[in-house]
Design a protein around this motif. Sequence first.
Motif, PDB file in Angstrom:
ATOM      1  N   THR A  70       5.429  -9.118  -5.155  1.00  0.00           N
ATOM      2  CA  THR A  70       4.587  -8.990  -6.342  1.00  0.00           C
ATOM      3  C   THR A  70       3.127  -8.773  -5.959  1.00  0.00           C
ATOM      4  O   THR A  70       2.422  -7.955  -6.566  1.00  0.00           O
ATOM      5  CB  THR A  70       4.710 -10.245  -7.226  1.00  0.00           C
ATOM      6  N   ALA A  71       2.664  -9.509  -4.949  1.00  0.00           N
ATOM      7  CA  ALA A  71       1.280  -9.346  -4.500  1.00  0.00           C
ATOM      8  C   ALA A  71       1.037  -7.940  -3.961  1.00  0.00           C
ATOM      9  O   ALA A  71      -0.026  -7.349  -4.184  1.00  0.00           O
ATOM     10  CB  ALA A  71       0.959 -10.387  -3.428  1.00  0.00           C
ATOM     11  N   LEU A  72       2.019  -7.393  -3.271  1.00  0.00           N
ATOM     12  CA  LEU A  72       1.886  -6.030  -2.760  1.00  0.00           C
ATOM     13  C   LEU A  72       1.869  -5.014  -3.902  1.00  0.00           C
ATOM     14  O   LEU A  72       1.128  -4.021  -3.859  1.00  0.00           O
ATOM     15  CB  LEU A  72       3.031  -5.724  -1.795  1.00  0.00           C
ATOM     16  N   LYS A  73       2.695  -5.259  -4.926  1.00  0.00           N
ATOM     17  CA  LYS A  73       2.741  -4.339  -6.059  1.00  0.00           C
ATOM     18  C   LYS A  73       1.422  -4.320  -6.827  1.00  0.00           C
ATOM     19  O   LYS A  73       1.018  -3.281  -7.349  1.00  0.00           O
ATOM     20  CB  LYS A  73       3.880  -4.727  -7.005  1.00  0.00           C
ATOM     21  N   THR A  74       0.775  -5.463  -6.918  1.00  0.00           N
ATOM     22  CA  THR A  74      -0.492  -5.523  -7.650  1.00  0.00           C
ATOM     23  C   THR A  74      -1.666  -5.034  -6.817  1.00  0.00           C
ATOM     24  O   THR A  74      -2.754  -4.831  -7.359  1.00  0.00           O
ATOM     25  CB  THR A  74      -0.770  -6.961  -8.097  1.00  0.00           C
ATOM     26  N   SER A  75      -1.454  -4.833  -5.526  1.00  0.00           N
ATOM     27  CA  SER A  75      -2.524  -4.331  -4.668  1.00  0.00           C
ATOM     28  C   SER A  75      -2.787  -2.865  -4.972  1.00  0.00           C
ATOM     29  O   SER A  75      -1.875  -2.095  -5.277  1.00  0.00           O
ATOM     30  CB  SER A  75      -2.140  -4.487  -3.193  1.00  0.00           C
ATOM     31  N   GLU A  76      -4.014  -2.453  -4.888  1.00  0.00           N
ATOM     32  CA  GLU A  76      -4.372  -1.055  -5.134  1.00  0.00           C
ATOM     33  C   GLU A  76      -4.136  -0.180  -3.907  1.00  0.00           C
ATOM     34  O   GLU A  76      -4.263   1.037  -3.988  1.00  0.00           O
ATOM     35  CB  GLU A  76      -5.837  -0.950  -5.543  1.00  0.00           C
ATOM     36  N   PHE A  77      -3.747  -0.783  -2.795  1.00  0.00           N
ATOM     37  CA  PHE A  77      -3.532  -0.002  -1.577  1.00  0.00           C
ATOM     38  C   PHE A  77      -2.062   0.376  -1.371  1.00  0.00           C
ATOM     39  O   PHE A  77      -1.774   1.347  -0.664  1.00  0.00           O
ATOM     40  CB  PHE A  77      -4.022  -0.778  -0.349  1.00  0.00           C
ATOM     41  N   PHE A  78      -1.134  -0.368  -1.946  1.00  0.00           N
ATOM     42  CA  PHE A  78       0.285  -0.149  -1.659  1.00  0.00           C
ATOM     43  C   PHE A  78       1.052   0.168  -2.932  1.00  0.00           C
ATOM     44  O   PHE A  78       0.886  -0.505  -3.952  1.00  0.00           O
ATOM     45  CB  PHE A  78       0.898  -1.382  -0.989  1.00  0.00           C
ATOM     46  N   ASP A  79       1.880   1.196  -2.852  1.00  0.00           N
ATOM     47  CA  ASP A  79       2.843   1.507  -3.907  1.00  0.00           C
ATOM     48  C   ASP A  79       4.242   1.345  -3.328  1.00  0.00           C
ATOM     49  O   ASP A  79       4.636   2.119  -2.442  1.00  0.00           O
ATOM     50  CB  ASP A  79       2.658   2.945  -4.409  1.00  0.00           C
TER      51      ASP A  79
END
Length: 376
Positions: A70-79
């Motif tokens: 979830t944290a990765l999904k909300t990051s603007e760097f990772f899709d």
Amino acid sequence: MSGISATRIAAVLIKEFKQLTRDRLTYAMMLALPVIQLLLFGYAINAEPRHLPTAVLVQEDSAFARSIVTALKTSEFFDLTVQARSVAELDDLVRSGEVQFAITIPGDFTRRVVRGDKAQILVEADATDPTATNGAVAALSALPAQALSRDLRGALAQRQARSPFEVVVHRRYNPEAVTAYNIVPGLLGVILSMTLVLMTSLSMTREAERGTMESLLSTPVEPIEVMIGKLAPYVAVGLIQTVIILIIARTLFQVPMEAPGPGLGLGIALFILGSLALGFLISTVARSQLQAMQMSFFYILPSILLSGFMFPFRGMPIWAQVLGEAIPVTHFLRVVRGALLKGQALPDMWRELAALTAFVCVVTALAMARYRRTLD
């Protein structure tokens, strides 16, 4: 000698403006090039790309693992575009260039976090272009402090005092982030474009200006025969340039060459043929060598800026990426970098080779159609 006459200056000035309006192609390029440069540099160029395609392999079904995802999904760097099912699939995704990052959450992650036993997650980055990954890798430093902030409560709150887990970053294909490993192979496509397209268009246009083309047109030679005969010497020139550049890349810049196979050779052949066919097409449109040169640079400039040579391709907006996909240099750079740095085989680069093949066929057909109209 008479003095300076404003009337004569005005007459020459009016004559030049009329000449500009007659040469509409040159006039249009003079106005269009500054606008295109402003748009490309203002909107399309981004040295810190975001929303990079990422694959994730989750080897345990736990609340902690879901929090990290979830944290990765909300990051603007990772899709997170792919949910991998195995390590082999994850490796294929990175090697083929479908994703920029591959993240593995191991099966014992939760147990290690709870015990404080040096829990880790693995982040593999496609570092063939170091600029494309630097910003995202730097953002990973904040992941341990943020991802599990809501999960580590009660008796586990003490784990939050220090990093509950470690992010291990593995920069693949270019672990030392050497810029030359990315730039030097890319120069092969840019140099071939600049020399082959420009030389071919100027050579053919020069013959038309001198009248030697008229003598050729009066013979029973077919358009395809003219094209083959005219371009064959430049194929040899392109191959010699390729060999020289690869030798220099290896000896002076120590660019790794992971056993390049037939895919690289096929890509080079297709790109040389496509560049020469484009030069031939330009010569059928241009009325002078000046116009041929202008039209060649009109193609070369976007090739440098939108192909991923100077700036990260995935850092550009979607519309610029769509334009970049239509440029053959984009696909050729992926073939060269994939073969030299990643050791890609023929099946790994079939999409890029198919795009180059389509470019050769379309440009050759257009050049033949234009040449036939010139004959008529």
